[in-house]
Motif scaffolding. Sequence first.
Motif, PDB file in Angstrom:
ATOM      1  N   ALA A 129      86.849 104.807  42.461  1.00 13.19           N
ATOM      2  CA  ALA A 129      86.445 103.431  42.991  1.00 13.19           C
ATOM      3  C   ALA A 129      87.597 102.288  42.743  1.00 13.19           C
ATOM      4  O   ALA A 129      87.960 102.276  41.591  1.00 13.19           O
ATOM      5  N   GLY A 130      87.804 101.607  43.734  1.00 13.59           N
ATOM      6  CA  GLY A 130      89.043 100.550  43.424  1.00 13.59           C
ATOM      7  C   GLY A 130      90.393 101.127  43.789  1.00 13.59           C
ATOM      8  O   GLY A 130      91.293 100.187  43.661  1.00 13.59           O
ATOM      9  N   ALA A 131      90.770 102.428  43.785  1.00 12.28           N
ATOM     10  CA  ALA A 131      91.984 102.880  43.900  1.00 12.28           C
ATOM     11  C   ALA A 131      92.420 103.189  45.394  1.00 12.28           C
ATOM     12  O   ALA A 131      91.417 103.189  46.071  1.00 12.28           O
ATOM     13  N   ILE A 132      93.684 103.304  45.793  1.00  8.80           N
ATOM     14  CA  ILE A 132      94.258 103.700  47.096  1.00  8.80           C
ATOM     15  C   ILE A 132      94.307 105.523  46.801  1.00  8.80           C
ATOM     16  O   ILE A 132      94.899 105.918  45.969  1.00  8.80           O
ATOM     17  N   ASN A 192      92.401 123.125  43.663  1.00 13.85           N
ATOM     18  CA  ASN A 192      93.757 122.893  44.789  1.00 13.85           C
ATOM     19  C   ASN A 192      94.159 121.366  44.466  1.00 13.85           C
ATOM     20  O   ASN A 192      93.309 120.703  43.974  1.00 13.85           O
ATOM     21  N   LEU A 193      95.278 121.041  45.207  1.00 11.92           N
ATOM     22  CA  LEU A 193      95.715 119.529  45.110  1.00 11.92           C
ATOM     23  C   LEU A 193      95.247 119.282  46.481  1.00 11.92           C
ATOM     24  O   LEU A 193      95.743 119.793  47.508  1.00 11.92           O
ATOM     25  N   THR A 194      94.793 117.878  46.555  1.00 10.61           N
ATOM     26  CA  THR A 194      94.633 117.289  47.881  1.00 10.61           C
ATOM     27  C   THR A 194      95.100 115.702  47.818  1.00 10.61           C
ATOM     28  O   THR A 194      95.268 115.340  49.148  1.00 10.61           O
ATOM     29  N   HIS A 195      94.950 114.943  46.897  1.00 17.99           N
ATOM     30  CA  HIS A 195      95.226 113.500  47.061  1.00 17.99           C
ATOM     31  C   HIS A 195      96.175 113.115  45.857  1.00 17.99           C
ATOM     32  O   HIS A 195      96.214 113.582  45.023  1.00 17.99           O
ATOM     33  N   LEU A 196      96.863 111.858  46.409  1.00 20.02           N
ATOM     34  CA  LEU A 196      97.326 110.900  45.121  1.00 20.02           C
ATOM     35  C   LEU A 196      96.318 109.885  45.044  1.00 20.02           C
ATOM     36  O   LEU A 196      95.935 109.319  45.989  1.00 20.02           O
ATOM     37  N   VAL A 197      96.034 109.317  43.693  1.00 20.26           N
ATOM     38  CA  VAL A 197      95.261 108.146  43.414  1.00 20.26           C
ATOM     39  C   VAL A 197      96.050 107.150  42.807  1.00 20.26           C
ATOM     40  O   VAL A 197      96.604 107.511  41.830  1.00 20.26           O
ATOM     41  N   VAL A 198      96.040 106.060  43.286  1.00 18.06           N
ATOM     42  CA  VAL A 198      97.105 104.995  42.691  1.00 18.06           C
ATOM     43  C   VAL A 198      96.122 103.814  42.543  1.00 18.06           C
ATOM     44  O   VAL A 198      95.463 103.180  43.441  1.00 18.06           O
ATOM     45  N   GLY A 199      96.376 103.040  41.366  1.00 18.51           N
ATOM     46  CA  GLY A 199      95.837 101.783  41.290  1.00 18.51           C
ATOM     47  C   GLY A 199      94.776 101.743  40.342  1.00 18.51           C
ATOM     48  O   GLY A 199      94.038 102.810  40.086  1.00 18.51           O
ATOM     49  N   ASP A 200      93.959 100.372  40.102  1.00 21.99           N
ATOM     50  CA  ASP A 200      92.908 100.286  39.180  1.00 21.99           C
ATOM     51  C   ASP A 200      93.042 101.222  37.835  1.00 21.99           C
ATOM     52  O   ASP A 200      94.305 100.827  37.358  1.00 21.99           O
ATOM     53  N   LYS A 201      92.242 102.005  37.510  1.00 20.52           N
ATOM     54  CA  LYS A 201      92.276 102.474  36.084  1.00 20.52           C
ATOM     55  C   LYS A 201      93.176 103.851  36.116  1.00 20.52           C
ATOM     56  O   LYS A 201      93.545 104.102  35.119  1.00 20.52           O
ATOM     57  N   TYR A 202      93.681 104.052  37.463  1.00 18.01           N
ATOM     58  CA  TYR A 202      94.733 105.219  37.553  1.00 18.01           C
ATOM     59  C   TYR A 202      96.012 104.696  37.820  1.00 18.01           C
ATOM     60  O   TYR A 202      97.032 105.338  38.262  1.00 18.01           O
TER      61      TYR A 202
END
Length: 289
Positions: free
Chosen positions: A37-40, A247-257
């Motif tokens: 939640a809160g990430a892109i 598997n690899l599917t997403h990039l998660v950017v922002g917030d706590k990440y």
Amino acid sequence: MKFTRALIALATVMTMATVSAPHAGGTVSTGSDGPFAGAIVSELIAPKPDWYTDALHTKVVAAGKQGESVPIPDAVDYPTSGLAFTGIRPGAWIIAPAGCTTNFVFGSAGNYSIGTAGHCTEVGDEVTLIAAPGVLMNIGETVKSVDNGIGNDFALIDIYPAMQQYVTPSMAYFGGPTSKGDPRFGDLVEHAGHGLVIGTGGTPRAGVVVYRGSGENGGDAFAWDGAATPGDSGSAVREATGEAAGNLTHLVVGDKYAPGVVAGTSIDRMLRIAGKPLATAPNLPNPLY
């Protein structure tokens, strides 16, 4: 670590600029609930190349059903794959219906299927690889596709009977998978995908697991501090000790990440969707296994 995070930041920019394909969800911001939640969140899918026309696809599909390949047209300029081994195997280069990467082989000899990300292909799609330098191979048809976010994103491709002879369970760069793994915080994982930015296709990359737990829409997710770019979607991720991680599917950017992590679906969830056992291989890289 700073270099890895710089690559992730670059991947974020490239993802937002280049993600566009028939089944791509693109870049979305998550809601207020859940672990991300809160990430892109960005699907790491690349577009099908313009030179792969409908007419060429028809030709490649017809050849694939006969167990045959088709050469890439002479006038086509395409990146050279950095894979150590070729054929239908974990880490192979998908170009249609979108630019992605295969993950693990499922089933048994003569009845093999292979996976990728659910957002890379829909049920009924005929899937084409660059299976060796200069060679196109239509390998089969997507029979299952789940595209429900991080931890719940996987597709299964049934391989044509005539193409079964070209399948090997061993990964394209590393050996294994030796068995089903269980990725946990602090584990070292590695993948070889076909991202557009980081080296040539199939460049191996490593990372450290920073999350394992619930995913989106009832999924089972894991995430690691590593580098990935569009085209890596679907990649097989294995633990450094040889077991399949997911598997690899997403990039998660922002917030706590912040600045970002790479995320995917656990092998446990993939196996539940596939309904077929994981095909394993010795831990030593082997072009023939």
